[in-house]
Design an enzyme around this catalytic site. Sequence first.
Site, mmCIF file in Angstrom:
data_model
loop_
_atom_site.group_PDB
_atom_site.id
_atom_site.type_symbol
_atom_site.label_atom_id
_atom_site.label_comp_id
_atom_site.label_asym_id
_atom_site.label_seq_id
_atom_site.Cartn_x
_atom_site.Cartn_y
_atom_site.Cartn_z
ATOM 1 N N LYS A 63 -10.622 18.985 5.947
ATOM 2 C CA LYS A 63 -12.085 19.130 5.916
ATOM 3 C C LYS A 63 -12.468 20.289 6.808
ATOM 4 C CE LYS A 63 -15.686 17.119 4.070
ATOM 5 N NZ LYS A 63 -15.795 16.295 2.855
ATOM 6 N N LYS B 116 -6.736 19.396 1.166
ATOM 7 C CA LYS B 116 -7.833 19.504 0.191
ATOM 8 C C LYS B 116 -9.036 18.758 0.738
ATOM 9 C CE LYS B 116 -9.740 20.451 -3.742
ATOM 10 N NZ LYS B 116 -10.855 21.066 -2.958
ATOM 11 N N LYS C 179 -8.448 9.030 0.572
ATOM 12 C CA LYS C 179 -9.202 9.190 -0.669
ATOM 13 C C LYS C 179 -8.387 10.003 -1.685
ATOM 14 C CE LYS C 179 -13.348 10.845 -0.061
ATOM 15 N NZ LYS C 179 -14.574 11.698 0.026
ATOM 16 N N GLN D 156 -10.435 11.739 3.997
ATOM 17 C CA GLN D 156 -10.037 12.511 2.815
ATOM 18 C C GLN D 156 -8.563 12.273 2.477
ATOM 19 O OE1 GLN D 156 -12.754 14.879 1.789
ATOM 20 N NE2 GLN D 156 -11.718 14.635 -0.169
ATOM 21 N N GLY E 265 -17.019 22.030 -1.809
ATOM 22 C CA GLY E 265 -18.357 21.756 -1.282
ATOM 23 C C GLY E 265 -18.455 20.432 -0.543
ATOM 24 N N ASP E 266 -19.529 20.284 0.179
ATOM 25 C CA ASP E 266 -19.932 19.030 0.837
ATOM 26 C C ASP E 266 -21.409 19.242 1.210
ATOM 27 O OD1 ASP E 266 -18.666 16.377 1.985
ATOM 28 O OD2 ASP E 266 -19.949 17.091 3.579
HETATM 29 P P1 NDP Z 1 -26.118 17.782 -0.402
HETATM 30 O O1 NDP Z 1 -26.219 18.779 0.688
HETATM 31 O O2 NDP Z 1 -26.195 18.211 -1.816
HETATM 32 O O3 NDP Z 1 -27.227 16.648 -0.206
HETATM 33 C C1 NDP Z 1 -27.271 15.898 0.962
HETATM 34 C C2 NDP Z 1 -28.463 14.941 0.873
HETATM 35 O O4 NDP Z 1 -28.395 14.020 1.957
HETATM 36 C C3 NDP Z 1 -29.794 15.671 1.025
HETATM 37 O O5 NDP Z 1 -30.792 14.951 0.352
HETATM 38 C C4 NDP Z 1 -30.004 15.639 2.534
HETATM 39 O O6 NDP Z 1 -31.353 15.763 2.957
HETATM 40 C C5 NDP Z 1 -29.465 14.263 2.880
HETATM 41 N N1 NDP Z 1 -28.938 14.282 4.243
HETATM 42 C C6 NDP Z 1 -27.944 15.060 4.711
HETATM 43 N N2 NDP Z 1 -27.749 14.856 6.029
HETATM 44 C C7 NDP Z 1 -28.661 13.930 6.375
HETATM 45 C C8 NDP Z 1 -28.954 13.297 7.595
HETATM 46 N N3 NDP Z 1 -28.264 13.588 8.724
HETATM 47 N N4 NDP Z 1 -29.935 12.368 7.601
HETATM 48 C C9 NDP Z 1 -30.634 12.081 6.475
HETATM 49 N N5 NDP Z 1 -30.395 12.653 5.280
HETATM 50 C C10 NDP Z 1 -29.424 13.559 5.236
HETATM 51 O O7 NDP Z 1 -24.750 17.003 -0.124
HETATM 52 P P2 NDP Z 1 -23.894 16.090 -1.102
HETATM 53 O O8 NDP Z 1 -24.777 15.374 -2.053
HETATM 54 O O9 NDP Z 1 -22.786 16.909 -1.620
HETATM 55 O O10 NDP Z 1 -23.243 15.056 -0.071
HETATM 56 C C11 NDP Z 1 -23.844 13.801 0.241
HETATM 57 C C12 NDP Z 1 -22.792 12.858 0.807
HETATM 58 O O11 NDP Z 1 -21.743 12.666 -0.159
HETATM 59 C C13 NDP Z 1 -22.076 13.361 2.072
HETATM 60 O O12 NDP Z 1 -21.747 12.236 2.886
HETATM 61 C C14 NDP Z 1 -20.794 13.978 1.533
HETATM 62 O O13 NDP Z 1 -19.776 14.014 2.507
HETATM 63 C C15 NDP Z 1 -20.479 12.985 0.416
HETATM 64 N N6 NDP Z 1 -19.587 13.456 -0.636
HETATM 65 C C16 NDP Z 1 -19.841 14.616 -1.319
HETATM 66 C C17 NDP Z 1 -19.001 15.002 -2.336
HETATM 67 C C18 NDP Z 1 -19.275 16.210 -3.171
HETATM 68 O O14 NDP Z 1 -18.516 16.447 -4.115
HETATM 69 N N7 NDP Z 1 -20.306 16.979 -2.921
HETATM 70 C C19 NDP Z 1 -17.786 14.228 -2.670
HETATM 71 C C20 NDP Z 1 -17.654 13.006 -1.934
HETATM 72 C C21 NDP Z 1 -18.521 12.655 -0.943
HETATM 73 P P3 NDP Z 1 -31.846 17.148 3.601
HETATM 74 O O15 NDP Z 1 -31.970 18.097 2.447
HETATM 75 O O16 NDP Z 1 -33.146 16.814 4.247
HETATM 76 O O17 NDP Z 1 -30.810 17.561 4.595
HETATM 77 O O1 2IT Z 2 -15.889 14.290 0.567
HETATM 78 C C1 2IT Z 2 -15.399 14.798 -0.466
HETATM 79 O O2 2IT Z 2 -14.534 14.210 -1.128
HETATM 80 C C2 2IT Z 2 -15.872 16.115 -0.887
HETATM 81 N N1 2IT Z 2 -16.783 16.656 -0.257
HETATM 82 C C3 2IT Z 2 -15.237 16.797 -2.068
HETATM 83 C C4 2IT Z 2 -13.988 17.519 -1.643
HETATM 84 C C5 2IT Z 2 -13.336 18.356 -2.700
HETATM 85 O O3 2IT Z 2 -12.329 18.983 -2.341
HETATM 86 O O4 2IT Z 2 -13.786 18.418 -3.842
#
Ligand code: NDP
Ligand code: 2IT
Length: 448
Positions: free
Chosen positions: A129, A93, A117, A114, A168-169
């Site tokens: 992943k 997952k 987590k 993951q 998603g991520d």
């Molecule tokens: P999104 O794509 O929705 O947003 C990512 C944000 O981070 C954007 O503002 C983006 O800016 C910025 N960003 C991404 N890459 C870079 C980079 N290399 N340098 C600077 N800014 C960057 O992603 P999420 O919000 O879903 O994910 C954000 C973080 O949270 C990641 O590390 C992800 O692995 C983690 N995460 C996500 C989960 C989820 O459920 N979605 C769960 C747990 C963790 P820009 O638009 O300019 O790229």
């Molecule tokens: O980093 C993370 O935990 C995620 N991007 C969410 C993974 C998931 O299966 O919901």
Amino acid sequence: MAIKNAYLRELLARVEKRNQGEPEFIQAVTEVLMTLDPVVEKRPDLVEAGVLERIVEPERQIMFRVPWVDDHGKVQVNRGFRVQFNSAIGPYKGGIRLHPSVNLSIIKFLGFEQTFKNSLTTLPMGGGKGGSDFDPKGKSDGEIMRFCQSFMTELSRHIGADCDVPAGDIGTGAREIGFMFGQYKRIRNEFTGVLTGKGLPYGGSLARTEATGFGLCYFTEEMLKANGTSFKGKTVVISGSGNVAIYAAQKATEFGAKVVTMSDSDGYIYDENGIDLACVKQLKEVERKRIKEYLNFHPEAKYTAGCKGVWTVKCDIALPCATQNEIDGESAAILVKNGCIAVSEGANMPSTPEAIEIYLENKLLYGPAKAANAGGVATSGLEMSQNSQRLSWTFEEVDAKLQGIMKSIFKACDEASKTYGMPGNYMAGANIAGFMKVAEAMKAQGCV
Ligand code: NDP
Ligand code: 2IT
């Protein structure tokens, strides 16, 4: 922190040798192994069963060609990845990252994290992943759809509701999940919960969109309360302006804090009055614009090019919610100098080892990613349960379960940190608590 145990040191040397050229993966493994000294001492049986050698090696790594046709009729080729890291406690997952920086090292570090987590969530999910070096920025909906369909055409052979459930991520939200789900259903002729983060009309869970950001604040509030404080009245710096950042900002504000920054990869905004979230949601979720455009609606706010500067803004609490290694030693030192009391990680591995060292030396409250951001995948687990039962729960039911899970994760980290002699070190607590469940399951299942 340095690894004291000779066996762990030797294991890390082997990991470094076997995974040369994969710095993010080696960093993630190092961070876990350096907290396992007391476990190896207390539980020689786990060493004997070869659990550690096995846990640092993915069960399966899939890499594939993703050809698609752009709006000009030209063939484009990306590389797709799925790393099925560990299935000891449940089906693989984990999310799918679409970003030009994606490579095997990044997907392996994310799959490794993951595993622990998902174990902390208390739900039966293994670790995995995936992703691609595809850049969704500037692409039309048609291009995104053709890419997602091609990606899923290959991925569909390797996943399934009881085998591997992506989500998603970075770069993968409801739109991409929708295209991938449609393609999976067409190829396999089955309607199952093979992906999470789905739209509400076709099996998605209420509160999944909010879950990572909300969960981050639930965890952080527990950590603050256990140390005699709370979000109320605090100034919060948040990086990123994507899914995690937006809902972290919403919940922190609901808890009585003032969020003063958000960023994207171009730069950051500072609004001393507190960020206007409705404006950010419209810009980012609806119009897919850059954070700089916030100033068109709030000319009193400030925009600074370059995202690293966000950590120089004075705050009580920092919530990194963008990407890996976004806080280095220099930025961590500035946070400390400015009086920051807590760093809690919405992004995966946003702090470099040097930054973590500085948090621990200066006794900051440090909420490590694998615990603090586990609310997203936990709610994915709840989406899987609803899909299996073929019913759906209300927002309030899901949110209440999420709160309960985040509280239990904090408790598990706190207790493990005490039991293993590192009270208050929630990074060690998270690593150990996450590790123990997977390790026991691996030992029980024999050498597989
Ligand atoms: P999104 O794509 O929705 O947003 C990512 C944000 O981070 C954007 O503002 C983006 O800016 C910025 N960003 C991404 N890459 C870079 C980079 N290399 N340098 C600077 N800014 C960057 O992603 P999420 O919000 O879903 O994910 C954000 C973080 O949270 C990641 O590390 C992800 O692995 C983690 N995460 C996500 C989960 C989820 O459920 N979605 C769960 C747990 C963790 P820009 O638009 O300019 O790229
Ligand atoms: O980093 C993370 O935990 C995620 N991007 C969410 C993974 C998931 O299966 O919901």
